[in-house]
Design an enzyme around this catalytic site. Structure first.
Site, PDB file in Angstrom:
ATOM      1  N   SER A 102       1.244   3.468   1.460  1.00  0.00           N
ATOM      2  CA  SER A 102       1.886   1.759   0.465  1.00  0.00           C
ATOM      3  C   SER A 102       0.548   1.426  -0.245  1.00  0.00           C
ATOM      4  O   SER A 102       0.340   2.375  -1.597  1.00  0.00           O
ATOM      5  CB  SER A 102       1.758   1.020   0.763  1.00  0.00           C
ATOM      6  OG  SER A 102       2.867  -0.261   0.853  1.00  0.00           O
ATOM      7  N   HIS A 145       9.094   4.008   4.850  1.00  0.00           N
ATOM      8  CA  HIS A 145       7.797   3.468   5.199  1.00  0.00           C
ATOM      9  C   HIS A 145       6.571   4.805   5.585  1.00  0.00           C
ATOM     10  O   HIS A 145       6.431   4.342   6.651  1.00  0.00           O
ATOM     11  CB  HIS A 145       7.578   2.355   4.758  1.00  0.00           C
ATOM     12  CG  HIS A 145       6.622   2.286   3.831  1.00  0.00           C
ATOM     13  ND1 HIS A 145       6.804   2.428   2.420  1.00  0.00           N
ATOM     14  CD2 HIS A 145       5.883   1.036   3.747  1.00  0.00           C
ATOM     15  CE1 HIS A 145       5.782   1.962   1.990  1.00  0.00           C
ATOM     16  NE2 HIS A 145       4.972   0.805   2.532  1.00  0.00           N
ATOM     17  N   ASP A 148      12.837   4.701   2.562  1.00  0.00           N
ATOM     18  CA  ASP A 148      11.936   3.679   2.007  1.00  0.00           C
ATOM     19  C   ASP A 148      12.280   3.251   1.280  1.00  0.00           C
ATOM     20  O   ASP A 148      12.363   3.912  -0.079  1.00  0.00           O
ATOM     21  CB  ASP A 148      10.396   4.796   2.161  1.00  0.00           C
ATOM     22  CG  ASP A 148       9.109   3.561   1.611  1.00  0.00           C
ATOM     23  OD1 ASP A 148       9.738   2.776   2.144  1.00  0.00           O
ATOM     24  OD2 ASP A 148       8.629   4.125   1.466  1.00  0.00           O
TER      25      ASP A 148
END
Ligand SMILES: *[C@@H]1O[C@H](CO)[C@@H](O)[C@H](O)[C@H]1NC(C)=O
Ligand SMILES: *[C@@H]1O[C@H](CO)[C@@H](O)[C@H](O)[C@H]1NC(C)=O
Ligand SMILES: *[C@@H]1O[C@H](CO)[C@@H](O)[C@H](O)[C@H]1NC(C)=O
Ligand SMILES: *[C@@H]1O[C@H](CO)[C@@H](O)[C@H](O)[C@H]1NC(C)=O
Ligand SMILES: *[C@@H]1O[C@H](CO)[C@@H](O)[C@H](O)[C@H]1NC(C)=O
Ligand SMILES: *[C@@H]1O[C@H](CO)[C@@H](O)[C@H](O)[C@H]1NC(C)=O
Ligand SMILES: *[C@@H]1O[C@H](CO)[C@@H](O)[C@H](O)[C@H]1NC(C)=O
Length: 487
Positions: free
Chosen positions: A174, A450, A425
């Protein structure tokens, strides 16, 4: 009211990162399997004196940056250093939950380092005052954080016996994956390569509607009529909540802790639902898991089982289905007494910090149109966003800075970065999903949410993620070899 929406997106990054793991709890329900790996998570904690300001000389103070080490599998002769570029939260959380690093440490004979991002966890440049005003917050930038990492790596190589010539590989998920990318780009002598898992480095420049299109697609493929019924639910909520009686019914139907009374509260309720759908898309993992909330395997499919009605149903029937669906997310354990529209997940440690970052340099435009996505139309309004930032922090965002400082689309001059993304995602909308050169490699994980690849191995892993992890390790070995021969 763009802010709610914007703020919640940043929250997502945070939560999504938290979402890395927590498999210990969740696996209990299936079978005992990879649990032993979690118990082996052990590390030593250190603090490094870091410049508060790397880019100017007037502010010459330092602060203690926390980092964690594990050398249990490290072979000093040639064993690499896997360096987690901490993102917006407590580093022990990322450390505990980035199972991939723990799973590959032995094979790679690697030293594990987890470095905390300034202004999160314990790494506070001005102690408890760090968030008290714009002057103290001024040093919360990704550039400063990257400089922290580069300086720390140099110090580790210098002071850690045996580490001098070993290759360092940056790893992050991320926002942490964005930092891993940028660390390789800006400080190529510090790390030989980077694994950027679900890192939306182009979220600043992609069309604002892309993110929510992916969310919608997840629901469309997970059940008949699922996304179209969610799309219809917003108007149904408006119609039902137009009367006092309807408001009461709605509050009861959803088991809300605080009954809805005003139009603002109805707006907040819809924002909460929207955030719930987004979170679900992010954590649509193939096995039972507990990150944002405890959830069943493939939670979006489970949700959609409640939402297959045809277009003829009444508003009440439709909203009854929505309320059943939402309970899958908030009451999977059966422990929820009521549903709290101020909460969508747990452990959002760095919310305020990420909000500040998005209000300065991390501006990620988001919008919906209700056609290409299943949400109510909401255009991106930079000016309104900027005003909210000014009210909150006394600073205004610089819309183009991220693109300028990190190179925008054309990063082909760089090398040795793996960009992994999952096609479920929503953040893949801002990710690098096609290889840009022989050493800027994109991997798409089919059926991946994710940064699934950063999670612990699981017997429920789809073939795609097993292959992805193996490929990642192969690239690591290649980079290490390359570095050894050019030293
Ligand atoms: C840091 O700044 C203070 C105040 O300007 C000055 O007194 C001090 O000598 C400086 N320290 C260093 C190491 O530069
Ligand atoms: C991470 O694990 C350590 C050791 O098991 C524990 O002390 C710490 O509280 C954990 N941190 C988080 C945020 O879960
Ligand atoms: C690291 O490399 C330098 C230069 O090649 C060499 O002089 C030094 O002995 C090496 N250090 C270790 C610990 O291998
Ligand atoms: C989905 O909606 C269509 C159109 O309203 C309807 O014909 C169909 O029966 C619905 N599908 C299911 C599984 O209910
Ligand atoms: C949560 O589930 C339990 C068990 O099914 C149920 O008793 C409770 O009413 C539910 N809570 C909410 C808010 O739906
Ligand atoms: C709802 O969540 C908010 C924010 O976390 C919290 O302050 C509040 O106490 C919660 N309300 C209930 C009834 O649990
Ligand atoms: C991208 O950058 C490289 C060098 O950095 C350059 O050679 C190339 O022409 C650029 N491509 C585009 C499409 O601008």
């Amino acid at each position: 009211m763009r802010l709610i929406n914007t703020a919640l997106l940043f929250l997502l990054l945070i939560l999504s990162c938290n979402a890395l793991g927590l498999k210990p709890q969740l696996l209990g329900r299936h079978t005992a399997q990879t649990n032993s790996q979690h118990t082996s998570v052990s590390y030593k904690t250190f603090y490094f004196d870091q410049q508060i300001d790397h880019f100017g000389f007037l502010e010459n103070g330092t602060f203690k940056q926390r980092y964690l080490l594990n050398d249990q599998h490290w072979h000093k002769e040639g064993g690499p250093i896997l360096f987690y570029t901490g993102n917006e939260g407590d580093i022990t959380w990322f450390c505990n939950n980035t199972g991939f690093m723990w799973d590959v440490a032995e094979e790679l004979k690697a030293l594990l380092v987890f470095a905390e991002h300034r202004y999160y966890g314990e790494s506070m440049p001005f102690g408890e005052e760090s968030y008290s005003n714009a002057k103290y917050l001024n040093y919360l930038t990704s550039e400063q954080a990257l400089a922290d990492f580069a300086v720390l790596i140099k110090a580790l190589k210098k002071t850690l016996p045996g580490a001098q010539n070993n290759s360092v590989i940056a790893i992050g998920g991320s926002y942490g994956g964005m930092l891993a990318t940028w660390l390789r780009m800006k400080y190529p002598s510090a790390v030989v390569g980077a694994l950027a898992a679900s890192a939306p480095i182009w979220q600043f420049i992609v069309p604002c509607g892309e993110f929510y299109k992916v969310v919608t697609h997840d629901f469309t493929i997970s059940g008949t009529n699922c996304s179209s019924n969610i799309r219809r639910s917003w108007a149904a909520i408006d119609r039902v909540s137009a009367t006092g009686e309807g408001l009461q019914w709605l509050s009861q139907e959803f088991g809300l802790c605080n009954p809805l009374k005003t139009p603002d509260e109805v707006y907040g309720f819809k924002a909460w639902l929207q955030e719930t759908w987004v979170n679900l898309a992010m954590v649509d993992y193939p096995y039972e898991a507990n990150f944002l909330q405890p959830l069943p395997a493939w939670p979006v499919k489970v949700i959609c089982k409640n939402l297959h009605f045809n277009t003829g149903v009444s508003d009440e029937q439709l909203l009854n289905g929505i309320s059943q669906a939402v309970r899958v997310y908030y009451n999977y354990t059966g422990d929820a007494v009521c549903l709290n529209t101020s909460q969508t997940a747990t452990g959002n440690l760095g919310f305020l910090g990420w909000f500040y970052q998005s209000c300065t340099e991390m501006v990620m435009p988001m919008c919906t149109d209700g056609v290409a996505d299943m949400f109510e139309p909401q255009p991106w309004n930079f000016q309104a966003f900027s005003d909210e930032c000014y009210n909150q922090f006394g600073v205004r965002p610089r819309e183009d800075w991220a693109e300028i400082v990190y190179g925008g689309r054309n990063i082909s001059a760089h090398s040795n970065i793996i960009f992994s993304n999952g096609n479920l995602d929503p953040w893949m909308s801002g990710g690098v999903t096609r290889s840009l050169s022989e050493s800027l490699v994109a991997i798409m994980i089919d059926g991946g949410a994710h940064h699934l690849d950063l999670r612990y191995n699981s017997e429920f892993d789809p073939e795609s993620v097993i292959k992805t992890r193996a490929l990642e390790v192969r690239y690591f070995k290649q980079w290490i070899k390359q570095a050894a021969t050019t030293q």
